[in-house]
Each structure stands twice: as C-alpha cells, then as structure tokens.
Design a protein around this motif. Structure first.
Motif, PDB file in Angstrom:
ATOM      1  N   ASP A 234      33.760 -60.848  87.597  1.00 21.67           N
ATOM      2  CA  ASP A 234      33.355 -59.967  86.496  1.00 21.67           C
ATOM      3  C   ASP A 234      32.633 -60.777  85.432  1.00 21.67           C
ATOM      4  O   ASP A 234      33.190 -61.726  84.866  1.00 21.67           O
ATOM      5  N   THR A 235      31.372 -60.396  85.148  1.00 20.11           N
ATOM      6  CA  THR A 235      30.532 -61.123  84.200  1.00 20.11           C
ATOM      7  C   THR A 235      30.348 -60.301  82.930  1.00 20.11           C
ATOM      8  O   THR A 235      30.061 -59.100  82.986  1.00 20.11           O
ATOM      9  N   PHE A 236      30.485 -60.975  81.784  1.00 18.25           N
ATOM     10  CA  PHE A 236      30.322 -60.328  80.483  1.00 18.25           C
ATOM     11  C   PHE A 236      29.328 -61.135  79.655  1.00 18.25           C
ATOM     12  O   PHE A 236      29.332 -62.371  79.682  1.00 18.25           O
ATOM     13  N   THR A 237      28.440 -60.422  78.938  1.00 16.98           N
ATOM     14  CA  THR A 237      27.492 -61.057  78.032  1.00 16.98           C
ATOM     15  C   THR A 237      27.760 -60.564  76.616  1.00 16.98           C
ATOM     16  O   THR A 237      28.614 -59.690  76.389  1.00 16.98           O
ATOM     17  N   LEU A 238      27.002 -61.112  75.671  1.00 20.78           N
ATOM     18  CA  LEU A 238      27.198 -60.712  74.277  1.00 20.78           C
ATOM     19  C   LEU A 238      26.752 -59.276  74.025  1.00 20.78           C
ATOM     20  O   LEU A 238      27.020 -58.730  72.955  1.00 20.78           O
ATOM     21  N   ALA A 239      26.122 -58.662  75.009  1.00 21.50           N
ATOM     22  CA  ALA A 239      25.790 -57.240  74.878  1.00 21.50           C
ATOM     23  C   ALA A 239      27.014 -56.360  75.087  1.00 21.50           C
ATOM     24  O   ALA A 239      27.003 -55.173  74.741  1.00 21.50           O
ATOM     25  N   ASP A 240      28.092 -56.941  75.658  1.00 21.76           N
ATOM     26  CA  ASP A 240      29.337 -56.198  75.864  1.00 21.76           C
ATOM     27  C   ASP A 240      30.202 -56.315  74.618  1.00 21.76           C
ATOM     28  O   ASP A 240      30.357 -57.404  74.048  1.00 21.76           O
ATOM     29  N   SER A 241      30.790 -55.198  74.216  1.00 20.60           N
ATOM     30  CA  SER A 241      31.555 -55.168  72.968  1.00 20.60           C
ATOM     31  C   SER A 241      32.793 -56.052  73.016  1.00 20.60           C
ATOM     32  O   SER A 241      33.315 -56.445  71.974  1.00 20.60           O
ATOM     33  N   VAL A 242      33.289 -56.364  74.210  1.00 21.58           N
ATOM     34  CA  VAL A 242      34.516 -57.163  74.319  1.00 21.58           C
ATOM     35  C   VAL A 242      34.240 -58.656  74.183  1.00 21.58           C
ATOM     36  O   VAL A 242      35.180 -59.455  74.166  1.00 21.58           O
ATOM     37  N   LEU A 243      32.960 -59.044  74.095  1.00 25.94           N
ATOM     38  CA  LEU A 243      32.601 -60.459  73.996  1.00 25.94           C
ATOM     39  C   LEU A 243      31.726 -60.650  72.766  1.00 25.94           C
ATOM     40  O   LEU A 243      30.728 -59.945  72.586  1.00 25.94           O
ATOM     41  N   VAL A 249      32.549 -69.889  67.801  1.00 26.52           N
ATOM     42  CA  VAL A 249      33.642 -69.584  68.724  1.00 26.52           C
ATOM     43  C   VAL A 249      33.304 -68.315  69.500  1.00 26.52           C
ATOM     44  O   VAL A 249      32.940 -67.283  68.910  1.00 26.52           O
ATOM     45  N   LEU A 250      33.447 -68.409  70.820  1.00 27.15           N
ATOM     46  CA  LEU A 250      33.257 -67.253  71.692  1.00 27.15           C
ATOM     47  C   LEU A 250      34.608 -66.568  71.875  1.00 27.15           C
ATOM     48  O   LEU A 250      35.606 -67.220  72.209  1.00 27.15           O
ATOM     49  N   HIS A 251      34.658 -65.242  71.674  1.00 24.19           N
ATOM     50  CA  HIS A 251      35.898 -64.476  71.778  1.00 24.19           C
ATOM     51  C   HIS A 251      35.747 -63.396  72.853  1.00 24.19           C
ATOM     52  O   HIS A 251      34.712 -62.727  72.929  1.00 24.19           O
ATOM     53  N   PHE A 252      36.806 -63.227  73.633  1.00 24.47           N
ATOM     54  CA  PHE A 252      36.835 -62.182  74.667  1.00 24.47           C
ATOM     55  C   PHE A 252      38.196 -61.496  74.624  1.00 24.47           C
ATOM     56  O   PHE A 252      39.239 -62.155  74.620  1.00 24.47           O
ATOM     57  N   ASN A 253      38.180 -60.169  74.587  1.00 26.48           N
ATOM     58  CA  ASN A 253      39.426 -59.393  74.546  1.00 26.48           C
ATOM     59  C   ASN A 253      39.600 -58.657  75.877  1.00 26.48           C
ATOM     60  O   ASN A 253      38.889 -57.691  76.155  1.00 26.48           O
ATOM     61  N   PRO A 254      40.584 -59.093  76.700  1.00 29.39           N
ATOM     62  CA  PRO A 254      40.762 -58.455  78.012  1.00 29.39           C
ATOM     63  C   PRO A 254      41.685 -57.245  78.000  1.00 29.39           C
ATOM     64  O   PRO A 254      41.864 -56.599  79.032  1.00 29.39           O
ATOM     65  N   VAL A 255      42.292 -56.940  76.849  1.00 32.27           N
ATOM     66  CA  VAL A 255      43.264 -55.847  76.793  1.00 32.27           C
ATOM     67  C   VAL A 255      42.569 -54.527  77.116  1.00 32.27           C
ATOM     68  O   VAL A 255      41.530 -54.194  76.548  1.00 32.27           O
ATOM     69  N   GLY A 256      43.142 -53.784  78.020  1.00 28.87           N
ATOM     70  CA  GLY A 256      42.558 -52.522  78.455  1.00 28.87           C
ATOM     71  C   GLY A 256      41.629 -52.659  79.646  1.00 28.87           C
ATOM     72  O   GLY A 256      41.333 -51.673  80.319  1.00 28.87           O
ATOM     73  N   LEU A 257      41.153 -53.880  79.901  1.00 27.29           N
ATOM     74  CA  LEU A 257      40.281 -54.121  81.055  1.00 27.29           C
ATOM     75  C   LEU A 257      41.065 -54.623  82.258  1.00 27.29           C
ATOM     76  O   LEU A 257      40.700 -54.358  83.402  1.00 27.29           O
ATOM     77  N   TYR A 258      42.134 -55.359  81.989  1.00 28.54           N
ATOM     78  CA  TYR A 258      42.907 -55.969  83.065  1.00 28.54           C
ATOM     79  C   TYR A 258      44.392 -55.676  82.878  1.00 28.54           C
ATOM     80  O   TYR A 258      44.877 -55.542  81.750  1.00 28.54           O
ATOM     81  N   ASP A 259      45.086 -55.550  83.977  1.00 30.60           N
ATOM     82  CA  ASP A 259      46.534 -55.362  83.955  1.00 30.60           C
ATOM     83  C   ASP A 259      47.194 -56.473  84.778  1.00 30.60           C
ATOM     84  O   ASP A 259      47.945 -56.225  85.705  1.00 30.60           O
TER      85      ASP A 259
END
Length: 671
Positions: A234-243, A249-259
């Motif tokens: 799974d690839t995420f860029t800065l166009a995605d709201s979770v990144l 500092v680069l921040h990524f929030n996986p809550v709601g995307l992964y269990d």
C-alpha cells in the motif's frame, strides 16, 4: 539600422589605464539617419602593462533599451588595434547544487584569430592549472574549455569557485575579462532519523502516528518525491489526507485503515529525494525501512474462592510486561465494596517491583497509579491487592474484579483484560428456627397454633438425639396437629418430634412435616435462616416468602443445603433484554457493576399481572433489563441443575437453569 533618439557610452578600464578627459558616461543627440556618432576620451596608460589591466571596454546603449553593444580593446598592441579574447561561463550555472562526482566545468573561449591553447590558465578554488593538464580539454573549433575535477575531490556542502585566469589569441591579444562561476556540492540523499514507533519495538495496539524525521541540510528535501509504503503493498503520497509533512517530520495515521492483530509485524518504507536537478546528476534519493510488532498487554485477574471475614492477597497479572518496557501505568478496577474491602495495594517482588504506588477507592472503583525509575521487569505478577472479605456474607456472594479502564506508558501501550471473580463459600453454623402452624377450626377460625423447631448443630445426627430433639405428644382437639416425622431404626417407637436438630456438616438435610385432619397456614421468618438454601416443597424459597397454606393430611418437605457455588456468564444486547441467571444469585446489586445496564431487573408477578423491580430475581425466574450497549459479565452464585417454579393461569415469565433446559409440568400439558 536602428532608429535612435539618444546614444549613451560608458567606458571601463583596467588598472593600468587612467581617464584624463571626457565625460563618462557620455551622451550624443540628436542625430539623423546615416550620421556617424563619435565618442572621445583621453587616457594615460602605464607603459609595459599587459593583460586585462591594460584593456578597456565600451558599453553602448540607447535611451529605450532596445540597442546595446560592447566594444573591447587593449592599449599595448603595437599597431594600436587588438581584438581581445572573449570568455564566458557555460556550465554549471552559477550557484546550483550538483551531485555529479566529478562535475565537469565548461567555459567558452572565443577569438576570430584563434586561441593559443598553451596560454590558457584555469583556477579552481585558488589552485591554477595551465594547459595542457590532464584535467583540461580545449576544443578550439567550438571554443570550449572543459575542466574535469578528480573524482572524490569535493564533499557534500563544499562551495566550488572556478574561473578562466588567462588566455591569448594567435596574435597575442589577451583575455578581455576573466570568466568565472561557482557551484555547491550535494552528493548525499536526505537523512532519515527518529522513526516512530522505533525499529523492532513491540507496540501495544495500532499506533495513531507513524512518523519519520526527514531532512537534507544541503539542497533540501523535495516534498513532491516523498511516498510511504506499508508492508510492500500500500503506497501513500502527500496527496493522501493520512500522510503529511510538517516541520521536517513525515506523519502517517493508520487508524481506520488497518486492523492489525496482536502478533503482526508491520513494515514501513519511506522514499524521499533532494532538490538536485537531473541536469546535475540528481536527485539524490534513498529509501528507509523499519518494522514494528503489533501487540497488546494482557492483564488479568484469576477467579478465586474464599470465606467470609478472611484476608486474601489477590494479584493482578500481566502477560510478559517487560517486552513493552513501560515505566508508568494506572488501572481502574470495579468491585463490590459490600463483599470486599481494599486494605492495600502492593507491588512487591513482582513485575513492577520498585514502582511507587498510590490508590483510592472513591466511587466504588479502585484507582491505582504506579510509576518507576526503570521499566517493569520480567515477572508476570504486576501488583497485589490486599483484600478483606467482609463478614456476615452468604455463601454464593461474589464480587466481579473488573478492569474498567487502564493506561500504560502514558497511552503508548495498548491492553486488554480478562476480569476475575471472587466467590464466597458457605460457612457452617449452628442454628434453630421456629415454624408456626395454624390449623383451621372448620368454622372460619383457627385452632391453637403449634410450634415446631428445625435446626442444625455440630454434634447432632439425623436420628433421635435426646440432648437436641423433643418428642411431641398428641395435641387436644382445640390445638393444631402437626409434627416432624422421624424414621430412626434405632428408635422405632419415636415417630413424632416437636424439635428436630440435625448435623451442621452433613448437608443437605431434610425434614418431613406432617399435617393432620385440617388444612391451615404455616408461618416463619425469612430473615433468621442460616447461610445456605432452604426450600419448602422444592420450589418455595423460604428466605423470600414467609407463609404457606397447606392442605389437610399434607406432608411438607423442607430441605436445607449449601450447594456448590459457581459462576456463569450473563450476556445482553443494546435495548431491552429478556434474561435468566445462569446461577442463583444470593447478593443484590449485581447490575451495578454492568455499566451498560441502566434499568432493571424487572420481574413479572403472574398472580397480580404486574412488573416489579426484584433484585436479585428469584431462582429460575426470567427478567427484563434495558442496556445501552452489548455486555458480557461473569455471575457468581449457586449453579441451577433443576428448579421447580409455580405457574399461574395466564402469562408467566420463566427463566432457565445453568445448562440446556427441558421442562415438564404438573399437571401435564398446562403450558
């Protein structure tokens, strides 16, 4: 060929030339098409001076800026006319970042009469190189000098200054002006640091922020190049709201995307590049990968059985807490203060040995806070609760020990809990209880009552005990006739007792009471029986009721027992729930420890056809509760193998037993 209103001229000199006469800058206007415009200056020249210091340059321009010319000359040419060598920087562009190693440097050298290559002098960071040199190559036809530094000559962050110092043409004309330039060196990709969660760590639950510090101290980070990959798929860029990238500092929030479940390993890879352009061998790019393990701390109480008025050490366990390395925690435990009293909370010789602990019991919740200078150790024994079991409790009393909330390492470590239950065993005591029999006289009144006594003593037997039991004579016609039936082979002549005391340890015990001739009413006090279960005719709970209307010549059966205690599970859903206890509950307030239940229990009285709050519900009865959410809780008490329930004409709310139930009715077929 130009339509000009005014013409300006400005002359500049080398250090060997001095202006003696003439305006500088000078202007000429008006003039007509075809006119020749002349500018004159008188100068002094230092004899013998050669090179750029003996040369000059005249810049011409009009007032509109559409026309400009540059004319160069030198003073030392014998015939007073010389076209100097002209040079200019080609590449790299001044001030650029370069990742090339080596970075070729090109300077254009132009002259109509050709350049004498052997006169070329090149300077690099203050060091001069004279043609021919292994680092230099000159293409006379193209007029391009190429200088290639040695590989590894420069490091990231270096500033490289270069320039053409000298060059002559075939006629000996020198360089008009030196060409120069500079560039910066960046050979390294961005730096990655401070990954969170740290590499290889065990994380308690799904982290709310996966972060990485990304910097480049030279060319800078190209934010458009950044992307993050989870588990290689799974690839995420800065166009995605979770990144997002802020303050390096680069921040990524996986809550709601992964269990992610406990035991899973999560791999995170981040790609980033700097701002060095492709023209200069860029960008410098790199990938940083790390992984962490999803886990949650398992904390749990174990079920235990004890006796009233006893002191117990009740541990809270944690499954290998050392793998999380936490140094602080707090835990809230819901318990029943009517059953136990908290005396102390102690972390001695356990996983949190050395921690400082504080606690309080306000609001019926034990709140524990603990912290230590170093992380918890390798033991599984987290803390001990020193508890006092209250006195005067009935067997089957219980308290849930439920972890209702907790936090470990300021929330970094997730957790899950298994609740425990403390069950209270029976105590054997000596007791007696009177039963009052009032027979009808057949004319609407009562005969003189007869009192019979039942009970238990430590040294009594089920046979005739002269020191405890009392024989009852046949009463006169005006007195109610009732007696306790005795069947003792050693005393066959003794059949009727007024008082029958049996052994307190050999439970259950049974009394058979015979009524004679007339019906009547039996009265007793439900509050004076000992700990245990005492029933009349198999279905009347003598601790709840106080009267029974008997028939003539009826044999009543009273059974006193202290059955094994146990536990079951009570489950419910949001809204109204129609439930039945898996055990016979002997203490009220059980619903107080289920936060989701906000109303009930409501039992149904089939005789009056009304719902009433009855806590705890009768054994084998059904009841309603209203819950805000689903729930599941352990219930202690007396397991129900069989139960006899009176039913009445119309609707009856009947529960179940501790296992799969079947039923029958007397008489048959009335349900």
């Amino acid at each position: 060929g130009e339509d000009l209103d005014s013409l300006y001229a400005y002359i500049t000199f080398g250090s060997c030339i001095e202006l003696l006469y003439g305006a500088n800058p000078a202007v000429r206007s008006p003039f007509a098409d075809g006119d020749t415009v002349s500018f004159f200056w008188r100068v002094n020249y230092t004899s013998g001076c050669t090179g750029p210091d003996g040369c000059f340059q005249v810049s011409l321009s009009d007032n509109s800026g559409t026309f400009s010319r540059v004319i160069s000359g030198c003073m030392y040419i014998p015939n007073c006319y010389c076209t100097p060598v002209v040079s200019g920087n080609i590449s790299p562009e001044p001030g650029v970042w370069s990742a090339c190693d080596p970075q070729p440097i090109q300077i254009g050298i132009y002259d109509d009469e050709g350049v004498d290559a052997n006169t070329i002098v090149f300077e690099l960071n203050g060091e001069e190189f004279t043609y021919p040199d292994p680092s230099m190559e000159f293409d006379d036809s193209a007029g391009v000098l190429t200088f290639v530094p040695d590989t590894g000559m420069f490091e990231s962050g270096d500033t490289v200054n270069y320039g053409l110092v000298d060059a002559h043409d075939a006629a000996g004309c020198t360089l008009s002006t030196a060409a120069s330039g500079w560039f910066l060196v960046d050979l390294d990709p961005p730096d990655f640091a401070d990954e969170n969660p740290p590499d290889g760590i065990i994380v308690g639950g799904i982290p709310t922020d996966i972060s990485l510090h990304i910097t480049d101290q030279y060319a800078g980070v190209d934010t458009s190049s950044i992307f993050l990959v989870i588990d290689g798929t799974d690839t995420f860029t800065l166009a995605d709201s979770v990144l997002y990238y802020a303050d390096s500092v680069l921040h990524f929030n996986p809550v709601g995307l992964y269990d992610w479940e406990a035991g899973e390993t999560v791999e995170v890879c981040v790609y980033a590049a700097d701002l060095v352009s492709e023209t200069y061998c860029g960008p410098n790019a790199d990938e940083f990968c790390w992984s962490f393990v999803i886990d949650r701390l398992h904390i749990f109480f174990v079920d235990t059985t004890t006796y009233p008025d006893s002191e117990i050490v009740y541990p809270l366990f944690a499954d290998d807490p050392a793998r999380f390395g936490f140094t602080n925690y707090w835990v809230d435990v819901r318990y029943n203060p009517a059953v136990v009293t908290v005396e102390d909370v102690v972390p001695t010789g356990t996983a949190s040995d050395g921690f400082t602990v504080s606690w309080d019991t306000s609001g019926g919740v034990l709140h524990i806070e603990a912290s230590g200078p170093s992380p918890v150790g390798t033991g599984t024994h987290l803390i001990d609760l020193n508890l006092q079991i209250n006195s005067g409790l009935s067997g089957g009393s219980f308290t849930p020990m439920r972890v209702v909330d907790a936090q470990f390492d300021s929330g970094r470590v997730g957790w899950f809990a298994d609740d425990g239950i403390i069950l209270v065993e029976w105590t054997q005591i000596q007791w007696v209880h009177d039963l009052e029999f009032w027979g009808y006289d057949g004319e609407g009144g009562y005969l003189i009552p007869t009192s019979l006594t039942i009970g238990c003593a430590y040294s009594a037997t089920e046979g005739f005990d002269p020191e405890y039991d009392i024989i009852i004579p046949t009463p006169p016609p005006s007195q109610t006739e009732a007696f306790i039936l005795l069947d003792d082979p050693e005393h066959p002549a003794i059949r009727r007792l007024e008082r029958s005391i049996q052994n307190a340890y050999e439970l259950p015990v049974v009394w058979h009471i015979v009524t004679v001739e007339e019906p009547g009413s039996l009265y007793w006090s439900p509050h004076h029986f000992p700990p245990g279960v005492i029933t009349l005719n198999g279905y009347i709970d003598m601790k709840r009721d106080s009267v029974y209307h008997y028939a003539a010549n009826e044999t009543l059966v009273i059974v006193y027992s202290q059955p094994d205690i146990g536990e079951g599970v009570l489950e419910g859903c949001p809204g109204w729930n129609l439930l039945s206890f898996p055990t016979e509950v002997t203490v009220p307030g059980w619903a107080d420890f289920i936060d989701q239940i906000i109303f009930g229990p409501l039992g149904y009285d089939a005789r009056t056809r009304t719902f009433t709050v009855e806590d705890p519900p009768r054994r084998g009865a059904g009841f309603w509760v209203f819950a805000t959410d689903e729930f599941s809780t352990d219930i202690g008490g007396i397991p129900l193998d069989t139960v006899a329930i009176p039913v009445y004409r119309g609707w009856n709310l009947i529960g179940s037993v501790s296992d799969t139930a079947t039923y029958s009715t007397v008489p048959d077929g009335i349900v």
